[in-house]
Enzyme design. Structure first.
Site, PDB file in Angstrom:
ATOM      1  N   ARG A 240       0.456   5.067  -8.012  1.00 29.81           N
ATOM      2  CA  ARG A 240      -0.295   4.035  -8.867  1.00 29.81           C
ATOM      3  C   ARG A 240       0.777   3.672 -10.039  1.00 29.81           C
ATOM      4  O   ARG A 240       1.515   4.823 -10.410  1.00 29.81           O
ATOM      5  CB  ARG A 240      -1.684   4.459  -9.346  1.00 29.81           C
ATOM      6  CG  ARG A 240      -2.596   4.264  -8.429  1.00 29.81           C
ATOM      7  CD  ARG A 240      -3.050   2.921  -8.202  1.00 29.81           C
ATOM      8  NE  ARG A 240      -4.303   2.827  -7.227  1.00 29.81           N
ATOM      9  CZ  ARG A 240      -3.915   2.584  -5.939  1.00 29.81           C
ATOM     10  NH1 ARG A 240      -3.021   2.437  -5.376  1.00 29.81           N
ATOM     11  NH2 ARG A 240      -5.079   2.217  -5.298  1.00 29.81           N
ATOM     12  N   GLU A 269      -0.175  -4.361 -12.912  1.00 32.74           N
ATOM     13  CA  GLU A 269       0.012  -5.447 -11.938  1.00 32.74           C
ATOM     14  C   GLU A 269      -0.788  -6.763 -12.297  1.00 32.74           C
ATOM     15  O   GLU A 269      -1.794  -6.720 -12.560  1.00 32.74           O
ATOM     16  CB  GLU A 269      -0.470  -4.661 -10.699  1.00 32.74           C
ATOM     17  CG  GLU A 269       0.582  -3.543 -10.178  1.00 32.74           C
ATOM     18  CD  GLU A 269       0.170  -2.879  -9.182  1.00 32.74           C
ATOM     19  OE1 GLU A 269      -0.912  -3.502  -8.312  1.00 32.74           O
ATOM     20  OE2 GLU A 269       0.722  -1.843  -8.636  1.00 32.74           O
ATOM     21  N   HIS A 287       3.310  -4.085  -4.412  1.00 33.01           N
ATOM     22  CA  HIS A 287       2.184  -3.346  -3.896  1.00 33.01           C
ATOM     23  C   HIS A 287       1.935  -3.579  -2.522  1.00 33.01           C
ATOM     24  O   HIS A 287       0.996  -3.994  -2.098  1.00 33.01           O
ATOM     25  CB  HIS A 287       1.036  -3.558  -4.676  1.00 33.01           C
ATOM     26  CG  HIS A 287       0.003  -2.112  -4.857  1.00 33.01           C
ATOM     27  ND1 HIS A 287      -0.701  -1.993  -5.783  1.00 33.01           N
ATOM     28  CD2 HIS A 287      -0.184  -1.412  -3.808  1.00 33.01           C
ATOM     29  CE1 HIS A 287      -1.544  -0.918  -5.447  1.00 33.01           C
ATOM     30  NE2 HIS A 287      -1.202  -0.562  -4.326  1.00 33.01           N
TER      31      HIS A 287
HETATM   32  C1  DGY Z   1      -4.685   1.999  -1.725  1.00 34.93           C
HETATM   33  O1  DGY Z   1      -5.163   1.945  -0.609  1.00 34.93           O
HETATM   34  O2  DGY Z   1      -5.023   2.592  -2.468  1.00 34.93           O
HETATM   35  C2  DGY Z   1      -3.443   1.307  -1.688  1.00 34.93           C
HETATM   36  O3  DGY Z   1      -2.854   1.306  -2.960  1.00 34.93           O
HETATM   37  C3  DGY Z   1      -3.805  -0.340  -1.180  1.00 34.93           C
HETATM   38  O4  DGY Z   1      -2.563  -0.482  -0.321  1.00 34.93           O
END
Ligand code: DGY
Length: 322
Positions: A240, A269, A287
């Site tokens: 993240r 983002e 992402h």
């Molecule tokens: C998640 O599933 O947490 C991812 O970041 C999305 O691809």
């Protein structure tokens, strides 16, 4: 039934919902782009289930707007930092996620970023497409070797472990740190060694982040951490964005405190820190960790399966406890 899906998702998930509850029950609010908050607050009223994306904030305000009919929020992601889980629990709403299915795909992407950053693939491509390549050169765009290097894994959950398995094929030494240490047998079978964060920072040639975003992991990588790394180190983040202080990363990349970075996730983002955009030694992607055709389809199916089970009065398979 009223089931709100906030963005178009692969057919496998939508067909499960439509098959179980009828076409009219499933409202897909957007073909693309996030649904504006005021619109979501309006449309969610009276919903039985919500299938949001990680771009939708689920909090008290939204749960109040949904009303008492709402039984489940089935996030279309494994991460659920967009959801205030205690608030959902207070509202008697179950929260689920999509664990497992995206593990290998996300590890593939972390590996891709690691290799692309180490071997300067982005820079090389820009160089070639920019018409700057005039002749092979023994000194051109030299990068870092991956084979035989030390990989430091920050967060040894499912995806961290998938990274460790890949590292074996490259003859790498793998060290890791986490708030929980794995059982000795598990460490042995993965051929990984637990170290404290300080050792991970200074011993690793590559560091890859695979922790969830929590109060403890916010800005886990900032000025001091980048200063402690090898100047030849390559840093990768597919977890993240807020785990990394983007301004500090850009500064470290520009000052040559680390060699390169491969980044899939960002603090705000879709905004990217302007200083990071200036770093030639950063490979930046939007992402895409879980973005394979099959995995996104399976994620949608799991989110739908959680909703189907819940609305039929059964236990959804992927409940998160917060
Ligand atoms: C998640 O599933 O947490 C991812 O970041 C999305 O691809």
């Amino acid at each position: 039934m009223k089931i709100i899906v906030t963005r178009i998702i692969p057919d496998r998930g939508l067909n499960m919902l439509r098959g179980a509850f009828g076409d009219a029950s499933v409202v897909v609010t957007r073909q693309d782009g996030p649904i504006p908050r005021p619109e979501l607050l309006k449309i969610v009223g009276g919903a039985d289930a919500l299938l949001p994306m990680l771009t939708d904030r689920i909090d008290d305000e939204l749960l109040d707007a949904a009303g008492p009919q709402l039984k489940i929020v089935a996030n279309n992601a494994v991460g659920y930092d967009n959801i205030d889980v205690p608030a959902a629990q207070r509202h008697g709403v179950i929260v689920t996620n999509t664990p497992g299915v995206l593990t290998e795909t996300t590890a593939d992407m972390a590996w891709t970023l690691m290799m692309a950053a180490a071997r300067r693939v982005g820079e090389g491509e820009r160089f070639l497409r920019g018409g700057k390549w005039t002749c092979w050169s023994p000194m051109q765009l030299l990068g870092m070797d991956i084979h035989g290097a030390t990989l430091g894994i920050f967060g040894m959950g499912r995806i961290g472990q998938a990274m460790a398995r890949r590292a074996a094929g490259f003859g790498m030494k793998v060290i890791y740190t986490d708030s929980f240490r794995m059982a000795e047998g598990a460490e042995k079978s993965l051929n990984v060694t637990y170290v404290e964060k300080a050792a991970l920072l200074c011993e690793s040639d590559f560091i890859s982040c695979h922790c969830p975003l929590t109060q403890e992991t916010k800005h886990a990588f900032s000025t001091a951490e980048f200063a402690a790394m090898k100047s030849t180190a390559v840093f990768v983040n597919t977890s993240r964005g807020p785990v990394v202080d983007e301004a500090a990363l850009a500064e470290a990349l520009k000052a040559g405190k680390i060699f390169a970075a491969g980044i899939d996730v960002f603090e705000q983002e879709p905004k990217v820190h302007p200083a990071l955009l200036e770093c030639e030694n950063a490979v930046l992607i939007p992402h895409l960790g879980s973005a394979s055709v099959e995995t996104r389809s399976r994620m949608a199916a799991i989110a739908a399966q959680n909703i189907v089970a819940c609305l039929r009065g059964e236990a959804p398979p992927n409940v998160v406890q917060g």
